[in-house]
Design a protein around this motif. Structure first.
Motif, PDB file in Angstrom:
ATOM      1  N   GLU A  92     -34.016  24.663 -15.146  1.00 25.50           N
ATOM      2  CA  GLU A  92     -34.689  24.500 -16.428  1.00 25.50           C
ATOM      3  C   GLU A  92     -34.809  25.842 -17.156  1.00 25.50           C
TER       4      GLU A  92
ATOM      5  N   SER B 215     -41.783  18.450   3.251  1.00 25.20           N
ATOM      6  CA  SER B 215     -42.460  19.419   2.379  1.00 25.20           C
ATOM      7  C   SER B 215     -41.506  20.532   1.960  1.00 25.20           C
TER       8      SER B 215
ATOM      9  N   ALA C  34     -38.217  20.373   1.911  1.00 24.22           N
ATOM     10  CA  ALA C  34     -37.206  19.799   1.026  1.00 24.22           C
ATOM     11  C   ALA C  34     -37.763  19.612  -0.383  1.00 24.22           C
ATOM     12  N   GLY C  35     -39.025  19.164  -0.503  1.00 30.85           N
ATOM     13  CA  GLY C  35     -39.642  18.998  -1.820  1.00 30.85           C
ATOM     14  C   GLY C  35     -39.802  20.319  -2.543  1.00 30.85           C
TER      15      GLY C  35
ATOM     16  N   GLN D 118     -37.968  23.018  -2.092  1.00 32.96           N
ATOM     17  CA  GLN D 118     -36.639  23.470  -2.498  1.00 32.96           C
ATOM     18  C   GLN D 118     -36.153  22.724  -3.747  1.00 32.96           C
ATOM     19  N   PHE D 119     -36.415  21.424  -3.779  1.00 31.55           N
ATOM     20  CA  PHE D 119     -36.032  20.639  -4.953  1.00 31.55           C
ATOM     21  C   PHE D 119     -36.772  21.121  -6.196  1.00 31.55           C
ATOM     22  N   TRP D 120     -38.086  21.368  -6.034  1.00 27.67           N
ATOM     23  CA  TRP D 120     -38.874  21.853  -7.161  1.00 27.67           C
ATOM     24  C   TRP D 120     -38.401  23.225  -7.619  1.00 27.67           C
ATOM     25  N   HIS D 121     -38.072  24.109  -6.674  1.00 24.55           N
ATOM     26  CA  HIS D 121     -37.598  25.445  -7.007  1.00 24.55           C
ATOM     27  C   HIS D 121     -36.263  25.374  -7.760  1.00 24.55           C
ATOM     28  N   LEU D 122     -35.348  24.557  -7.271  1.00 20.84           N
ATOM     29  CA  LEU D 122     -34.053  24.434  -7.958  1.00 20.84           C
ATOM     30  C   LEU D 122     -34.212  23.836  -9.344  1.00 20.84           C
ATOM     31  N   LYS D 123     -35.085  22.840  -9.476  1.00 21.14           N
ATOM     32  CA  LYS D 123     -35.301  22.231 -10.785  1.00 21.14           C
ATOM     33  C   LYS D 123     -35.868  23.235 -11.768  1.00 21.14           C
ATOM     34  N   THR D 124     -36.834  24.037 -11.286  1.00 22.25           N
ATOM     35  CA  THR D 124     -37.426  25.066 -12.155  1.00 22.25           C
ATOM     36  C   THR D 124     -36.386  26.112 -12.543  1.00 22.25           C
TER      37      THR D 124
END
Length: 212
Positions: free
Chosen positions: A207, A193, A195-196, A198-204
């Motif tokens: 972008e 959770s 890791a997901g 963090q991935f979503w935060h970095l992607k946002t």
């Protein structure tokens, strides 16, 4: 044949050896010493104790009197005596577990050391076979057979007791394994959770910066 019977002898001695406990210990005035004995339910146990007189031929001083308590694991009292120099107790254990015999010496100034002889016997060793022979008017062979029968019965009961303890340990191990499994699963879920997120935060973030 001797080698085959050796493990049986060792097993018998291992089972019966904790059934008797005779010792001498020292107790400082104002302090308490407790001795525990693991006793299974419905087992007879007897104990005798006395203060060793430091001055042979003279009365024991009041400073060498003891207060004694014998209690079960659940706090039930089976023997209580105050300001005594000797005493004994006998009872049949109603519950299995560690029974505690505690000796307390009164406060004295200057501090003194009290020596106590304590003999605690359980199971077959708690029976006075000389009295059995005298009351029953049995011969030596019959007495030995009675001893052997009670010894075998004690071993049989002890094996059932150990089997119950083993089952309790197995249940405890299974419960611990189950808890560890769910804890590991929860830890893995939390890690995935995080890791997901963090991935979503970095992607946002990328972008918004129009880097991707």
């Amino acid at each position: 044949m001797i080698l085959r019977s050796l493990p049986i002898v060792v097993l018998v001695l291992g089972i019966l050896s904790p059934a008797t406990q005779s010792l001498r210990f020292e107790l400082q005035s104002g302090q308490t010493k407790c001795i525990s004995e693991d006793i299974k339910s419905n087992s007879m146990t007897v104990g005798k104790y006395h203060v060793v007189n430091p001055n042979e031929g003279h009365p024991l001083p009041d400073s060498h009197k003891l207060t004694v308590r014998v209690t079960s694991t659940y706090g039930n009292s089976f023997h209580s005596a105050e300001k005594v120099e000797t005493g004994q107790f006998a009872f049949t254990a109603a519950e299995a577990g560690d029974y505690m015999a505690c000796f307390w010496a009164p406060v004295h100034s200057p501090q003194i050391t009290i020596t106590v002889d304590f003999d605690w016997r359980t199971g077959v060793h708690a029976k006075d076979w000389s009295n059995v022979a005298k009351k029953g008017q049995v011969d030596v062979m019959e007495l030995e057979l009675k001893k052997l029968y009670d010894t075998v019965t004690s071993i049989h009961e002890e094996m059932f007791y150990l089997r119950e303890r083993e089952e309790e340990m197995q249940e405890l191990n299974q419960a611990t394994t189950s808890k560890m499994f769910w804890l590991s699963f929860l830890s893995l879920f939390l890690c995935l959770s995080v890791a997901g997120m963090q991935f979503w935060h970095l992607k946002t973030f990328f972008e918004k910066k129009k880097l991707i």
